[in-house]
Scaffold this active site. Structure first.
Site, PDB file in Angstrom:
ATOM      1  N   ALA A 255      17.468  73.901   9.533  1.00 13.33           N
ATOM      2  CA  ALA A 255      17.613  72.800  10.491  1.00 13.33           C
ATOM      3  C   ALA A 255      16.796  73.038  11.765  1.00 13.33           C
ATOM      4  CB  ALA A 255      19.091  72.625  10.815  1.00 13.33           C
TER       5      ALA A 255
ATOM      6  N   LYS B 210      26.779  80.464  26.691  1.00 12.51           N
ATOM      7  CA  LYS B 210      26.793  79.853  25.350  1.00 12.51           C
ATOM      8  C   LYS B 210      27.757  80.624  24.441  1.00 12.51           C
ATOM      9  CE  LYS B 210      24.215  77.247  22.213  1.00 12.51           C
ATOM     10  NZ  LYS B 210      23.747  77.571  20.910  1.00 12.51           N
TER      11      LYS B 210
HETATM   12  N1  NDP Z   1      21.307  73.541  13.542  1.00 16.65           N
HETATM   13  C1  NDP Z   1      21.595  73.369  14.838  1.00 16.65           C
HETATM   14  O1  NDP Z   1      21.830  72.242  15.309  1.00 16.65           O
HETATM   15  C2  NDP Z   1      21.612  74.547  15.760  1.00 16.65           C
HETATM   16  C3  NDP Z   1      21.482  75.843  15.298  1.00 16.65           C
HETATM   17  N2  NDP Z   1      21.474  76.874  16.201  1.00 16.65           N
HETATM   18  C4  NDP Z   1      21.353  78.241  15.725  1.00 16.65           C
HETATM   19  O2  NDP Z   1      20.049  78.429  15.198  1.00 16.65           O
HETATM   20  C5  NDP Z   1      20.089  79.404  14.139  1.00 16.65           C
HETATM   21  C6  NDP Z   1      19.470  78.799  12.884  1.00 16.65           C
HETATM   22  O3  NDP Z   1      20.306  77.720  12.510  1.00 16.65           O
HETATM   23  P1  NDP Z   1      19.938  76.667  11.379  1.00 16.65           P
HETATM   24  O4  NDP Z   1      18.505  76.325  11.434  1.00 16.65           O
HETATM   25  O5  NDP Z   1      20.941  75.582  11.506  1.00 16.65           O
HETATM   26  O6  NDP Z   1      20.235  77.538  10.060  1.00 16.65           O
HETATM   27  P2  NDP Z   1      19.720  77.283   8.576  1.00 16.65           P
HETATM   28  O7  NDP Z   1      20.554  78.126   7.682  1.00 16.65           O
HETATM   29  O8  NDP Z   1      19.617  75.813   8.344  1.00 16.65           O
HETATM   30  O9  NDP Z   1      18.238  77.860   8.602  1.00 16.65           O
HETATM   31  C7  NDP Z   1      17.905  79.207   8.560  1.00 16.65           C
HETATM   32  C8  NDP Z   1      16.767  79.300   7.579  1.00 16.65           C
HETATM   33  O10 NDP Z   1      16.097  80.533   7.736  1.00 16.65           O
HETATM   34  C9  NDP Z   1      15.743  80.993   6.434  1.00 16.65           C
HETATM   35  N3  NDP Z   1      15.479  82.427   6.500  1.00 16.65           N
HETATM   36  C10 NDP Z   1      16.358  83.436   6.636  1.00 16.65           C
HETATM   37  N4  NDP Z   1      15.725  84.626   6.681  1.00 16.65           N
HETATM   38  C11 NDP Z   1      14.406  84.354   6.555  1.00 16.65           C
HETATM   39  C12 NDP Z   1      13.238  85.163   6.503  1.00 16.65           C
HETATM   40  N5  NDP Z   1      13.300  86.491   6.628  1.00 16.65           N
HETATM   41  N6  NDP Z   1      12.041  84.543   6.337  1.00 16.65           N
HETATM   42  C13 NDP Z   1      11.959  83.211   6.219  1.00 16.65           C
HETATM   43  N7  NDP Z   1      13.032  82.398   6.276  1.00 16.65           N
HETATM   44  C14 NDP Z   1      14.240  82.953   6.439  1.00 16.65           C
HETATM   45  C15 NDP Z   1      16.968  80.636   5.614  1.00 16.65           C
HETATM   46  O11 NDP Z   1      16.681  80.710   4.234  1.00 16.65           O
HETATM   47  P3  NDP Z   1      17.860  80.945   3.159  1.00 16.65           P
HETATM   48  O12 NDP Z   1      18.435  79.597   2.936  1.00 16.65           O
HETATM   49  O13 NDP Z   1      17.108  81.492   1.983  1.00 16.65           O
HETATM   50  O14 NDP Z   1      18.836  81.901   3.779  1.00 16.65           O
HETATM   51  C16 NDP Z   1      17.242  79.243   6.105  1.00 16.65           C
HETATM   52  O15 NDP Z   1      16.448  78.280   5.454  1.00 16.65           O
HETATM   53  C17 NDP Z   1      21.571  79.763  13.959  1.00 16.65           C
HETATM   54  O16 NDP Z   1      21.884  80.923  14.668  1.00 16.65           O
HETATM   55  C18 NDP Z   1      22.292  78.582  14.574  1.00 16.65           C
HETATM   56  O17 NDP Z   1      23.586  78.902  15.052  1.00 16.65           O
HETATM   57  C19 NDP Z   1      21.557  76.670  17.546  1.00 16.65           C
HETATM   58  C20 NDP Z   1      21.671  75.422  18.052  1.00 16.65           C
HETATM   59  C21 NDP Z   1      21.747  74.255  17.205  1.00 16.65           C
HETATM   60  C1  KPL Z   2      28.436  73.943  21.080  1.00 20.53           C
HETATM   61  C2  KPL Z   2      28.855  73.893  19.607  1.00 20.53           C
HETATM   62  C3  KPL Z   2      30.297  74.269  19.472  1.00 20.53           C
HETATM   63  C4  KPL Z   2      28.623  72.447  19.220  1.00 20.53           C
HETATM   64  O1  KPL Z   2      29.137  72.119  17.963  1.00 20.53           O
HETATM   65  C5  KPL Z   2      27.991  74.852  18.818  1.00 20.53           C
HETATM   66  O2  KPL Z   2      27.110  75.488  19.384  1.00 20.53           O
HETATM   67  C6  KPL Z   2      28.210  75.130  17.380  1.00 20.53           C
HETATM   68  O3  KPL Z   2      28.777  74.310  16.670  1.00 20.53           O
HETATM   69  O4  KPL Z   2      27.785  76.222  16.966  1.00 20.53           O
END
Ligand code: NDP
Ligand code: KPL
Length: 309
Positions: A8, A194
């Site tokens: 995402a 956060k």
């Molecule tokens: N989505 C959101 O709205 C928000 C997310 N975050 C934070 O951002 C971080 C990422 O979240 P999000 O994007 O939702 O997570 P996802 O699980 O959607 O995406 C992570 C991606 O990284 C891939 N990945 C893992 N390891 C590697 C690697 N070594 N090389 C290449 N690709 C890799 C995963 O693949 P695989 O599926 O194979 O594991 C997966 O596709 C989290 O910590 C989340 O809490 C923060 C704010 C908002």
């Molecule tokens: C701020 C909040 C709680 C928003 O959903 C969040 O960061 C999460 O869901 O990981």
């Protein structure tokens, strides 16, 4: 620049940075690529992106990262989960030919402390915190679900690996791509803010299977006050001064502002995925032990969430 992670957040940044490079001739970046964990098996080289509050979706091309891109990358934007971050850094740090900036964009804390001295002696590290929301609807298909702001700050740049000029270009690029991105001299304070919000909202919503807004209900008040009081006590030992009253106000504000949201931890539990609790309440539990500060409520939240997954 290499964006790591086809989820995402990775695709949200990939899309916006790509557009910024295409639209803004001044954006000084040699090459943008996406490193996917599945790129060897992935047959698609396009992604689908639905902008915020839009019904129409956009199809964009993906330039997957090659070994040569890793070797010469200046910046790695790590959009992977907290529990995937250390392994990812180890994999990449071994393959780089020159010092690079690794930007950690995960929720929770505790990964930076575990990076080896060897890696720290070569590379720079920064944190990027965001309140944007992005949802993965299918592989390589995401929707921008919430407009937010981001904070960027250095965690480690001792040998001035990132020059002032390179830094200015990076901030300009990120700000053109997905504004606003604010530079924070004291990023640790923002990380703790956060973290505190996540320590309260995430486990309560996951354990009770409720939307964020329900966290404001009186029945959770005592638990939330205990969580935040412990976070402040542990933060103090780490030389971070937080006000528990201000934090509690913030927790309830965020719960209200995201009332209908399913928190990331609740979503992970419902989907049978691993959660980030080890780097949220688990981080407070570990730091509490280190500093001899009792953290019974965070430890309980950590164990309860672990037992759900
Ligand atoms: N989505 C959101 O709205 C928000 C997310 N975050 C934070 O951002 C971080 C990422 O979240 P999000 O994007 O939702 O997570 P996802 O699980 O959607 O995406 C992570 C991606 O990284 C891939 N990945 C893992 N390891 C590697 C690697 N070594 N090389 C290449 N690709 C890799 C995963 O693949 P695989 O599926 O194979 O594991 C997966 O596709 C989290 O910590 C989340 O809490 C923060 C704010 C908002
Ligand atoms: C701020 C909040 C709680 C928003 O959903 C969040 O960061 C999460 O869901 O990981």
């Amino acid at each position: 620049m290499v964006i790591v992670g086809q989820g995402a957040m990775g695709l949200l940044w990939y899309h916006h940075i790509n557009q910024a490079i295409k639209n803004n001739k001044q954006a000084s970046i040699n090459k943008l690529s996406l490193l996917s964990s599945k790129q060897d098996k992935q047959t698609l080289d396009t992604y689908q992106f639905t902008p915020y509050q839009s019904k129409a979706s956009f199809t964009g091309d993906i330039h997957y990262t090659l070994a040569a891109d890793i070797a010469c990358a200046d910046v790695f934007l790590l959009c992977v989960k907290s529990y995937q971050t250390l392994t990812t850094i180890k994999q990449l740090a071994n393959k780089t030919d020159k010092p690079a900036l690794f930007i950690l964009a995960h929720n929770g804390m505790g990964t930076f402390e575990q990076i080896s001295k060897k890696v720290l002696s070569t590379h720079a590290f920064a944190a990027l915190l965001t309140t944007h929301g992005s949802l993965k609807q299918a592989p390589l298909t995401i929707k921008h679900t919430g407009l937010g702001v981001s904070d960027f700050g250095f965690l480690h740049n001792n040998s001035k690996i990132i020059t002032k000029e390179a830094y200015n270009q990076l901030i300009q690029l990120l700000n053109t791509a997905l504004p606003e991105v604010n530079f924070q001299e004291k990023i640790a304070e923002k990380q703790w803010l956060k973290l505190a919000i996540n320590c309260a909202i995430n486990p309560i919503t996951a354990i009770h299977n409720i939307p964020n807004g329900d966290v404001g209900k009186a029945i959770y008040r005592e638990e939330i006050t205990a969580i935040i009081t412990e976070v402040c006590a542990v933060a103090h030992k780490e030389h971070i001064v937080l006000s528990s009253e201000q934090l509690l106000t913030k927790v309830y504000e965020v719960a209200k502002a995201t009332a209908t949201n399913c928190s990331s931890m609740r979503s992970d539990i419902l989907a049978g995925r691993e959660t980030e609790v080890d780097y949220i309440n688990g981080y407070i539990h570990r730091l509490g032990k280190k500093h001899h500060v009792a953290t019974p409520q965070n430890s309980l939240m950590w164990q309860q969430v672990k037992s759900l997954s």
